[in-house]
Design a protein around this motif. Structure first.
Motif, PDB file in Angstrom:
ATOM      1  N   ARG A 100      29.533  13.286  31.240  1.00 44.94           N
ATOM      2  CA  ARG A 100      28.257  12.845  30.659  1.00 44.94           C
ATOM      3  C   ARG A 100      27.324  12.441  31.782  1.00 44.94           C
ATOM      4  NH1 ARG A 100      27.489   7.022  29.962  1.00 44.94           N
ATOM      5  NH2 ARG A 100      29.254   5.907  30.869  1.00 44.94           N
TER       6      ARG A 100
ATOM      7  N   MET B 283      37.244  13.733  17.325  1.00 47.19           N
ATOM      8  CA  MET B 283      35.790  13.736  17.161  1.00 47.19           C
ATOM      9  C   MET B 283      35.338  15.140  16.769  1.00 47.19           C
ATOM     10  SD  MET B 283      34.086  10.855  17.674  1.00 47.19           S
ATOM     11  CE  MET B 283      32.536  11.129  18.536  1.00 47.19           C
ATOM     12  N   PRO B 284      34.380  15.248  15.857  1.00 46.19           N
ATOM     13  CA  PRO B 284      33.841  16.568  15.518  1.00 46.19           C
ATOM     14  C   PRO B 284      33.279  17.264  16.748  1.00 46.19           C
ATOM     15  CG  PRO B 284      33.115  14.915  13.936  1.00 46.19           C
ATOM     16  CD  PRO B 284      33.783  14.175  15.049  1.00 46.19           C
ATOM     17  N   GLU B 285      33.426  18.583  16.820  1.00 42.79           N
ATOM     18  CA  GLU B 285      32.942  19.360  17.964  1.00 42.79           C
ATOM     19  C   GLU B 285      31.455  19.109  18.198  1.00 42.79           C
ATOM     20  OE1 GLU B 285      33.368  21.765  21.207  1.00 42.79           O
ATOM     21  OE2 GLU B 285      34.979  21.273  19.792  1.00 42.79           O
ATOM     22  N   GLY B 286      31.133  18.753  19.432  1.00 45.00           N
ATOM     23  CA  GLY B 286      29.741  18.578  19.803  1.00 45.00           C
ATOM     24  C   GLY B 286      29.163  17.206  19.515  1.00 45.00           C
ATOM     25  N   GLN B 287      29.891  16.318  18.839  1.00 39.00           N
ATOM     26  CA  GLN B 287      29.365  14.992  18.543  1.00 39.00           C
ATOM     27  C   GLN B 287      29.618  14.042  19.701  1.00 39.00           C
ATOM     28  OE1 GLN B 287      30.194  13.349  14.707  1.00 39.00           O
ATOM     29  NE2 GLN B 287      29.589  11.272  15.264  1.00 39.00           N
ATOM     30  N   ALA B 288      28.580  13.344  20.108  1.00 39.08           N
ATOM     31  CA  ALA B 288      28.697  12.379  21.201  1.00 39.08           C
ATOM     32  C   ALA B 288      29.273  11.076  20.671  1.00 39.08           C
ATOM     33  CB  ALA B 288      27.336  12.135  21.843  1.00 39.08           C
ATOM     34  N   ILE B 289      29.984  10.357  21.538  1.00 31.21           N
ATOM     35  CA  ILE B 289      30.526   9.067  21.129  1.00 31.21           C
ATOM     36  C   ILE B 289      29.385   8.058  21.015  1.00 31.21           C
ATOM     37  CG2 ILE B 289      32.756   9.543  22.174  1.00 31.21           C
ATOM     38  CD1 ILE B 289      32.027   7.773  24.484  1.00 31.21           C
ATOM     39  N   ALA B 290      29.523   7.153  20.049  1.00 24.43           N
ATOM     40  CA  ALA B 290      28.493   6.143  19.813  1.00 24.43           C
ATOM     41  C   ALA B 290      28.608   5.026  20.837  1.00 24.43           C
ATOM     42  CB  ALA B 290      28.631   5.584  18.404  1.00 24.43           C
TER      43      ALA B 290
ATOM     44  N   ASP C 290      30.370   6.270  14.807  1.00 25.25           N
ATOM     45  CA  ASP C 290      30.905   7.621  14.866  1.00 25.25           C
ATOM     46  C   ASP C 290      32.262   7.567  14.167  1.00 25.25           C
ATOM     47  OD1 ASP C 290      33.045   6.984  16.727  1.00 25.25           O
ATOM     48  OD2 ASP C 290      31.627   7.139  18.384  1.00 25.25           O
TER      49      ASP C 290
END
Length: 411
Positions: free
Chosen positions: A134, A379-386, A392
């Motif tokens: 990131r 985590m769902p593909e492409g979702q960033a961690i909160a 999330d």
């Protein structure tokens, strides 16, 4: 030995910081400096072994002379020596061990203080490519458009696909105000493009903490990296959240690359009862026990982990799991169970050398295996961690686990 300088665990995910790039270790295996005297090597003693070693050093010295006398362009002898030193460490085959020039060593030490110059990205070795974990918020890397999952293929036109993380980081490093060009491959990794980034002074956010507005009574602390003083800051934040009515805590260690061993033990001491945090095993098989020395939290605890939780993060998460101090939620951790130490050399240089391996509090070897969470939540593909107290799927599951322990109903 751990007491030689300071022990660190982690930095597989490495934020890119200031420093002066040196010769790549890939070059080092082909060049050598006048090492007999400079490295203090003694070839005296009886037996074929000493004679064979002397012959090898004579070949090394001969190779040095031949490069200086015959290479098409003049080569500074200092660069040959630096290359040879890198090659010595590279011969261990350990990606976490490294020879550091004085400039690089100073940069590494500044890194653990949490403020340095660079482009502000974290990277890891993923599928044999140096990959962006990131970009840090508000840094040149983020402003230049770098994204999680981007592969770094070249730095200033130089192919880095066969280099280690440390080598690539050294190439990207540089003083604030200078520029570096990264050649990037982005999902679905069919094409490459260049990104020019201007280096700047980076302040790394070491932690954040808040009460979750959408989950009454639940506090949230995220640790970015185990740098100098982080345990004290976490302790202060815990006290602050308690005064705000915290009755349970989410501890977020996702994408935390590790850091200083002592800080990891001190952070674990805030959550686990007195007793083992981890075991450090030296090369001769001796085992040293690292103990929790503080008063544990005493509240329901859920710890978020993922494939970016490495090394020092795994020490803390492993201690909490093995000592039944909390519930791990997320996905399997990275699996780095080795300890590196800085060993000072003459002239201000140093070795970052793997000097030991560690076991979790339950005696488990996690190197190359990682730690399986108690509650698996991909985590769902492409979702960033909160972050900053956001939501999330993993955070929401952690809160659900805590609510069950607190006797609350989900809303």
């Amino acid at each position: 030995m751990l007491e030689r300088r300071r022990a660190l665990v982690g930095a597989l995910l490495i934020a890119v910081f200031a420093g002066t790039a040196g010769f790549a270790a890939g070059q080092a295996r082909f060049v050598a400096g006048p090492l007999l005297a400079r490295l203090g090597v003694s070839l005296s003693g009886p037996g074929a072994a000493a004679q064979g070693l002397a012959a090898e050093w004579r070949v090394l010295e001969e190779a040095r002379r031949k490069v200086l006398e015959n290479y098409v362009d003049p080569v500074p002898e200092k660069d040959l020596l630096t290359g040879a030193l890198r090659g010595l460490v590279e011969a261990t085959g350990d990606r976490y061990s490294l020879y550091l020039t004085p400039e690089e060593y100073r940069s590494y030490l500044r890194h653990f203080e949490g403020s340095f110059a660079g482009i502000g990205i974290q990277v890891e070795l993923k599928d044999d490519y140096i990959t962006v974990v990131r970009p840090l918020r508000g840094t040149p890397g983020e402003k230049a458009g770098l994204r999680t999952g981007d592969r770094i293929m070249a730095v200033d036109g130089r192919d880095v696909t066969r280099m280690s993380i440390d080598e690539v980081v050294n190439l990207i490093r540089g003083p604030a105000g200078t520029r570096v060009r990264l050649t990037i491959s982005r999902w679905p990794y069919r094409e490459q493009f260049d990104v020019d980034v201007e280096r700047a002074r980076i302040e790394v956010p070491q932690m954040e903490g808040t009460m979750l507005s959408w989950a009454p009574g639940v506090g949230y602390i995220r640790i970015e990296e185990f740098n100098t003083g982080i345990a004290g800051r976490v302790a202060e934040k815990l006290g602050e959240l308690r005064r705000q009515g915290m009755r349970a805590l989410v501890l977020d260690l996702r994408q935390n690359p590790g850091g200083l061993l002592g800080e990891a033990v001190d952070v674990a001491s805030l959550f686990v009862p007195r007793g083992p945090v981890a075991y450090v095993v030296s090369r001769d098989g001796r085992k040293e026990t690292l103990y929790a020395k503080g008063s544990p939290l005493g509240l329901p605890l859920a710890v978020l982990v993922d494939g970016g939780s490495a090394s020092a993060s795994e020490i803390v998460a492993g201690a909490i799991k093995d000592r039944s101090a909390g519930t791990l939620v997320g996905t399997r951790t990275f699996g780095k169970g080795s300890v590196q130490s800085f060993i000072d050399l003459q002239g201000g240089a140093a070795l970052k050398l793997t000097t030991a391996r560690y076991l979790t509090a339950g005696g488990h070897m996690i190197h190359g295996r990682g730690i399986e969470p108690d509650v698996l939540v991909p985590m769902p593909e492409g979702q960033a961690i909160a972050r900053d107290g956001g939501r999330d799927p993993q955070v929401e599951k952690a809160v659900e686990v805590l609510r069950q322990r607190m006797g609350q109903k989900n809303t």
